[in-house]
Design a protein around this motif. Structure first.
Motif, PDB file in Angstrom:
ATOM      1  N   TRP A  81       0.777  -1.078  -0.071  1.00 17.75           N
ATOM      2  CA  TRP A  81      -0.142  -0.068   0.138  1.00 17.75           C
ATOM      3  C   TRP A  81       0.901   1.338  -0.034  1.00 17.75           C
ATOM      4  CZ3 TRP A  81      -3.855  -1.709   4.569  1.00 17.75           C
ATOM      5  CH2 TRP A  81      -4.606  -2.746   4.148  1.00 17.75           C
ATOM      6  N   VAL A  82       1.837   1.402   0.724  1.00 16.80           N
ATOM      7  CA  VAL A  82       2.732   2.345   1.164  1.00 16.80           C
ATOM      8  C   VAL A  82       3.506   2.837  -0.245  1.00 16.80           C
ATOM      9  CG1 VAL A  82       4.845   3.505   2.077  1.00 16.80           C
ATOM     10  CG2 VAL A  82       3.102   2.259   3.434  1.00 16.80           C
ATOM     11  N   LEU A  83       4.067   1.570  -0.928  1.00 19.96           N
ATOM     12  CA  LEU A  83       4.857   1.978  -2.416  1.00 19.96           C
ATOM     13  C   LEU A  83       3.770   2.366  -3.324  1.00 19.96           C
ATOM     14  CD1 LEU A  83       7.210  -1.176  -2.196  1.00 19.96           C
ATOM     15  CD2 LEU A  83       7.915   1.229  -1.747  1.00 19.96           C
ATOM     16  N   LEU A  84       2.704   1.801  -3.346  1.00 22.59           N
ATOM     17  CA  LEU A  84       1.631   2.084  -4.368  1.00 22.59           C
ATOM     18  C   LEU A  84       1.250   3.691  -4.298  1.00 22.59           C
ATOM     19  CD1 LEU A  84      -0.116   1.527  -6.879  1.00 22.59           C
ATOM     20  CD2 LEU A  84      -1.871   0.649  -5.293  1.00 22.59           C
ATOM     21  N   PHE A  85       0.917   4.085  -2.918  1.00 26.15           N
ATOM     22  CA  PHE A  85       0.451   5.308  -2.939  1.00 26.15           C
ATOM     23  C   PHE A  85       1.693   6.378  -2.944  1.00 26.15           C
ATOM     24  CE2 PHE A  85      -2.869   4.091   0.470  1.00 26.15           C
ATOM     25  CZ  PHE A  85      -3.841   3.676  -0.547  1.00 26.15           C
ATOM     26  N   GLU A  86       2.986   5.898  -2.770  1.00 27.59           N
ATOM     27  CA  GLU A  86       4.050   6.820  -3.061  1.00 27.59           C
ATOM     28  C   GLU A  86       4.349   7.035  -4.521  1.00 27.59           C
ATOM     29  OE1 GLU A  86       7.199   9.376  -2.146  1.00 27.59           O
ATOM     30  OE2 GLU A  86       5.474   8.688  -0.901  1.00 27.59           O
ATOM     31  N   SER A  87       4.076   5.974  -5.089  1.00 28.66           N
ATOM     32  CA  SER A  87       4.403   5.945  -6.728  1.00 28.66           C
ATOM     33  C   SER A  87       3.481   7.095  -7.485  1.00 28.66           C
ATOM     34  CB  SER A  87       4.015   4.473  -7.302  1.00 28.66           C
ATOM     35  OG  SER A  87       2.816   4.345  -7.390  1.00 28.66           O
ATOM     36  N   ALA A  99       1.491  -0.040 -14.035  1.00 31.23           N
ATOM     37  CA  ALA A  99       2.854  -0.659 -13.396  1.00 31.23           C
ATOM     38  C   ALA A  99       2.477  -1.693 -12.623  1.00 31.23           C
ATOM     39  CB  ALA A  99       3.932   0.199 -12.919  1.00 31.23           C
ATOM     40  N   TYR A 100       1.325  -1.136 -11.691  1.00 35.69           N
ATOM     41  CA  TYR A 100       0.892  -2.132 -10.575  1.00 35.69           C
ATOM     42  C   TYR A 100       0.112  -3.469 -10.954  1.00 35.69           C
ATOM     43  CZ  TYR A 100      -1.279  -3.398  -5.986  1.00 35.69           C
ATOM     44  OH  TYR A 100      -1.623  -3.955  -4.930  1.00 35.69           O
ATOM     45  N   HIS A 101      -0.395  -3.323 -11.987  1.00 37.66           N
ATOM     46  CA  HIS A 101      -1.390  -4.329 -12.485  1.00 37.66           C
ATOM     47  C   HIS A 101      -0.596  -5.316 -13.317  1.00 37.66           C
ATOM     48  CE1 HIS A 101      -4.876  -2.202 -11.128  1.00 37.66           C
ATOM     49  NE2 HIS A 101      -5.422  -3.357 -11.078  1.00 37.66           N
ATOM     50  N   ILE A 158       5.911  -1.498  -9.338  1.00 37.56           N
ATOM     51  CA  ILE A 158       6.187  -2.850  -9.848  1.00 37.56           C
ATOM     52  C   ILE A 158       6.653  -3.538  -8.441  1.00 37.56           C
ATOM     53  CG2 ILE A 158       7.746  -4.112 -10.773  1.00 37.56           C
ATOM     54  CD1 ILE A 158       7.568  -2.550 -13.177  1.00 37.56           C
ATOM     55  N   SER A 159       7.311  -2.585  -7.681  1.00 43.31           N
ATOM     56  CA  SER A 159       7.639  -3.424  -6.444  1.00 43.31           C
ATOM     57  C   SER A 159       6.487  -3.568  -5.423  1.00 43.31           C
ATOM     58  CB  SER A 159       8.670  -2.328  -5.452  1.00 43.31           C
ATOM     59  OG  SER A 159       9.641  -2.172  -6.230  1.00 43.31           O
ATOM     60  N   ALA A 160       5.629  -2.772  -5.413  1.00 40.16           N
ATOM     61  CA  ALA A 160       4.335  -2.792  -4.648  1.00 40.16           C
ATOM     62  C   ALA A 160       3.679  -4.233  -5.372  1.00 40.16           C
ATOM     63  CB  ALA A 160       3.362  -1.789  -4.736  1.00 40.16           C
TER      64      ALA A 160
END
Length: 268
Positions: A81-87, A99-101, A158-160
């Motif tokens: 969650w943190v990495l996605l919001f930060e992205s 990227a997340y998908h 992508i890390s998320a």
């Protein structure tokens, strides 16, 4: 087959609920760290209360291995969650979403490599087709974000996605434990991990934002994760990968209906 069908229904409902998260976050008016923290806090209270009522708070059912898996999965979910919001702060939401998908593909690849699951050609085709649809929906070509920020944002997203895939596969290894109990432990851990990062100075004592934050905890954490974790224990990895694409589509529809974000012909 009956269990598989029930799991798919649970997963579909969970994905539809996931698609409304953005509305609750925006209406709460809170920074990302605050929104995630209160989501974990209210979700943990709700889940612990539910588990206590149902008699699921039984730590004796946990082996050292299962407890370790639950905690590692919880850390993976929170960091995801943190990495996605930060992205979102470095790349556009559209590019971050694309990227997340990649996460359904990571789920399938990791399951094939580490769990010995077979990757059927027709399942891979549907996953690839769904991913192509997401690219068309979010329209990353329209971004005007700085290229360095885009690259950094994509790496975060992508890390998320990788962390989400890890958490998904961990849950699949905990089939003998109530999903409600698993979710309660992991969300509680999330609240503790995020507590040092919360900015209480921007949280008013009263206001409608509390309704949206409580909604994030009760609806999108307690109810949604009970359904989600329960489905992970019944549904094949390939089905999880394909059905996970429901939530970005629902999110796009809510964005259109509530915030009147127009959709192009390509997006439709």
């Amino acid at each position: 087959m009956e269990q598989e069908s029930k799991g798919k229904i649970e997963l579909i409902i969970a994905m539809v609920l996931s698609g409304t998260i953005g509305v609750f976050v925006l209406e709460s008016g809170q920074p990302s760290y605050n929104a995630v923290f209160f989501r974990c806090l209210f979700g943990a209270i709700c889940l612990i209360g539910f588990c206590w009522y149902k008699g699921y708070l039984n730590f004796s059912q946990l082996s050292k291995k299962s407890l370790a898996l639950i905690l590692v999965g919880g850390v993976a979910i929170v960091l995801n969650w943190v990495l996605l919001f930060e992205s979102y702060s470095h790349a556009s939401i559209s590019i971050s979403t694309v990227a997340y998908h990649t996460q359904p593909m990571f789920v399938v690849i990791f399951a094939t490599l580490f769990l010995g699951e077979k990757l059927l050609a027709h399942k891979f085709f549907w996953i690839a087709l769904a991913f192509s649809g997401v690219i068309l929906i979010v329209n990353p070509a329209g971004s005007t974000v700085n290229q360095e920020d885009i690259i950094y944002g994509i790496m975060l997203a992508i890390s998320a996605a990788i962390l989400y895939a890890i958490a998904t596969l961990i849950i699949k290894q905990l089939s003998g434990i109530k999903p409600h109990f698993i979710a309660a432990l992991q969300i509680s851990l999330g609240a503790l991990l995020l507590l040092p990062f919360v900015d209480m100075s921007v949280v008013a004592t009263t206001g409608s934002h509390w309704n949206w934050l409580i909604g994030l905890g009760v609806i999108h954490t307690c109810i949604m994760y009970i359904l989600l974790y329960s489905s992970f224990q019944k549904v094949s990895t390939s089905s999880i990968a394909v059905l996970s694409y429901i939530y970005p589509v629902v999110a796009i529809l809510f964005d259109y209906v509530i915030y009147e974000q127009s959709l192009s012909v390509v997006q439709f």
